[in-house]
Design a protein around this motif. Structure first.
Motif, short mmCIF file in Angstrom:
data_model
loop_
_atom_site.label_atom_id
_atom_site.label_comp_id
_atom_site.label_asym_id
_atom_site.label_seq_id
_atom_site.Cartn_x
_atom_site.Cartn_y
_atom_site.Cartn_z
N ILE A 99 -17.28 -36.86 17.87
CA ILE A 99 -16.25 -36.55 16.89
C ILE A 99 -16.82 -36.91 15.51
CG2 ILE A 99 -14.33 -36.85 18.51
CD1 ILE A 99 -13.87 -39.62 17.23
N LYS A 100 -16.22 -36.38 14.47
CA LYS A 100 -16.77 -36.58 13.11
C LYS A 100 -16.96 -38.04 12.75
CE LYS A 100 -15.12 -32.25 11.20
NZ LYS A 100 -14.30 -31.59 10.21
N ALA A 101 -16.04 -38.90 13.15
CA ALA A 101 -16.13 -40.32 12.80
C ALA A 101 -17.35 -41.01 13.42
CB ALA A 101 -14.86 -41.05 13.23
N GLU A 102 -17.89 -40.43 14.49
CA GLU A 102 -19.05 -41.02 15.18
C GLU A 102 -20.38 -40.52 14.62
OE1 GLU A 102 -17.31 -41.47 19.70
OE2 GLU A 102 -18.07 -39.52 19.07
N MET A 103 -20.35 -39.50 13.79
CA MET A 103 -21.59 -38.87 13.32
C MET A 103 -22.25 -39.66 12.21
SD MET A 103 -20.60 -34.89 13.15
CE MET A 103 -19.59 -34.15 14.39
N THR A 104 -23.59 -39.65 12.23
CA THR A 104 -24.35 -40.24 11.14
C THR A 104 -24.45 -39.23 10.00
OG1 THR A 104 -26.48 -39.40 11.91
CG2 THR A 104 -25.76 -41.54 12.80
N ASP A 105 -24.86 -39.70 8.83
CA ASP A 105 -25.05 -38.79 7.70
C ASP A 105 -26.09 -37.73 8.03
OD1 ASP A 105 -23.16 -40.12 6.20
OD2 ASP A 105 -24.62 -41.26 5.03
N ASP A 106 -27.17 -38.11 8.73
CA ASP A 106 -28.20 -37.16 9.11
C ASP A 106 -27.65 -36.09 10.06
OD1 ASP A 106 -31.01 -36.23 9.18
OD2 ASP A 106 -30.89 -36.83 11.30
N GLU A 107 -26.82 -36.49 11.01
CA GLU A 107 -26.22 -35.52 11.94
C GLU A 107 -25.31 -34.56 11.19
OE1 GLU A 107 -26.09 -38.00 16.13
OE2 GLU A 107 -24.55 -38.42 14.61
N ARG A 108 -24.59 -35.04 10.23
CA ARG A 108 -23.71 -34.17 9.44
C ARG A 108 -24.54 -33.17 8.62
NH1 ARG A 108 -18.62 -36.12 9.67
NH2 ARG A 108 -17.59 -35.88 7.70
N ARG A 109 -25.65 -33.64 8.05
CA ARG A 109 -26.54 -32.73 7.29
C ARG A 109 -27.13 -31.66 8.22
NH1 ARG A 109 -27.55 -37.31 4.27
NH2 ARG A 109 -29.22 -38.06 5.62
N ARG A 110 -27.52 -32.06 9.40
CA ARG A 110 -28.09 -31.10 10.35
C ARG A 110 -27.04 -30.08 10.79
NH1 ARG A 110 -31.46 -33.86 14.96
NH2 ARG A 110 -31.92 -31.67 15.37
N MET A 111 -25.80 -30.51 10.94
CA MET A 111 -24.72 -29.57 11.29
C MET A 111 -24.45 -28.60 10.14
SD MET A 111 -21.86 -31.75 13.33
CE MET A 111 -20.70 -30.43 13.11
N GLN A 112 -24.60 -29.06 8.91
CA GLN A 112 -24.32 -28.24 7.74
C GLN A 112 -25.24 -27.02 7.64
OE1 GLN A 112 -25.10 -30.12 3.96
NE2 GLN A 112 -23.43 -29.00 2.99
N VAL A 113 -26.39 -27.08 8.26
CA VAL A 113 -27.33 -25.96 8.20
C VAL A 113 -26.71 -24.70 8.78
CG1 VAL A 113 -29.62 -25.14 8.90
CG2 VAL A 113 -29.32 -27.52 8.20
N ASN A 114 -25.88 -24.81 9.81
CA ASN A 114 -25.18 -23.64 10.36
C ASN A 114 -24.30 -23.00 9.30
OD1 ASN A 114 -24.25 -21.93 12.72
ND2 ASN A 114 -22.32 -22.84 12.09
N ASP A 115 -23.61 -23.83 8.52
CA ASP A 115 -22.74 -23.28 7.46
C ASP A 115 -23.56 -22.60 6.37
OD1 ASP A 115 -20.38 -24.05 8.72
OD2 ASP A 115 -20.48 -26.05 7.86
N LYS A 116 -24.74 -23.14 6.07
CA LYS A 116 -25.63 -22.49 5.10
C LYS A 116 -26.06 -21.12 5.62
CE LYS A 116 -27.58 -26.63 2.97
NZ LYS A 116 -28.79 -27.41 2.72
N ALA A 117 -26.39 -21.07 6.90
CA ALA A 117 -26.80 -19.79 7.50
C ALA A 117 -25.65 -18.78 7.47
CB ALA A 117 -27.28 -20.01 8.94
N LEU A 118 -24.46 -19.23 7.83
CA LEU A 118 -23.29 -18.33 7.78
C LEU A 118 -23.06 -17.82 6.37
CD1 LEU A 118 -20.69 -20.18 10.04
CD2 LEU A 118 -21.70 -17.92 10.46
N HIS A 119 -23.18 -18.71 5.39
CA HIS A 119 -22.95 -18.32 4.00
C HIS A 119 -23.94 -17.23 3.57
CE1 HIS A 119 -21.82 -18.62 -0.17
NE2 HIS A 119 -23.08 -18.85 -0.50
N VAL A 120 -25.21 -17.42 3.88
CA VAL A 120 -26.22 -16.43 3.49
C VAL A 120 -25.93 -15.09 4.16
CG1 VAL A 120 -28.67 -15.82 3.62
CG2 VAL A 120 -28.01 -18.15 3.01
N ILE A 121 -25.65 -15.12 5.46
CA ILE A 121 -25.38 -13.86 6.18
C ILE A 121 -24.13 -13.19 5.64
CG2 ILE A 121 -24.80 -12.85 8.42
CD1 ILE A 121 -26.57 -15.09 9.69
#
Length: 130
Positions: free
Chosen positions: A64-86
């Motif tokens: 769950i979000k509360a368990e994630m590290t900052d690095d894990e959140r940054r790695r998850m954000q890459v999907n949103d970057k990809a969606l945005h570009v597409i």
């Protein structure tokens, strides 16, 4: 006299526009655009998003979000970057067909299937063109 072209300008900062015509041309240009922008973004398009997991007994379950590290959140954000570009590259009609998909790989695969067909359809096209 100025000649006009059916193709958009060749920008290095904006993704190539896709309105449903000439998918192989767009796909190749889009793949190169994404790779040149950020190779981690292309990895997500090709392999799927990063999902942080934790052990729950014998099973792995998504954190769950509360368990994630900052690095894990940054790695998850890459999907949103990809969606945005597409999504920025798609015309309104195509965008409306894939905008509810939250996984960049699934969007890319959906566009491939829609505009190229399944691998069986591609093989049939190749067989008939020989």
């Amino acid at each position: 006299m100025t000649s006009t072209s059916n193709y958009e300008s060749q920008s290095t900062t904006k993704p190539p526009f896709f309105n449903g015509d000439n998918y192989p041309y767009w796909k190749n240009k889009m793949k190169l655009f994404i790779k040149s922008t950020d190779y981690m973004v292309w990895d997500v398009v090709e392999e799927g998003p990063y999902i942080p997991m934790r052990r729950d007994g014998e099973m792995l379950v998504p954190k769950i979000k509360a368990e994630m590290t900052d690095d894990e959140r940054r790695r998850m954000q890459v999907n949103d970057k990809a969606l945005h570009v597409i999504f920025c590259a798609l015309g309104p009609d195509i965008y409306s067909k894939v905008s509810s998909i939250e996984n960049a790989k699934e969007v890319w695969d959906t566009l491939e299937t829609t505009y190229e067909g399944t691998s069986d359809v591609k093989e049939t096209k190749i067989d008939y063109s020989i």
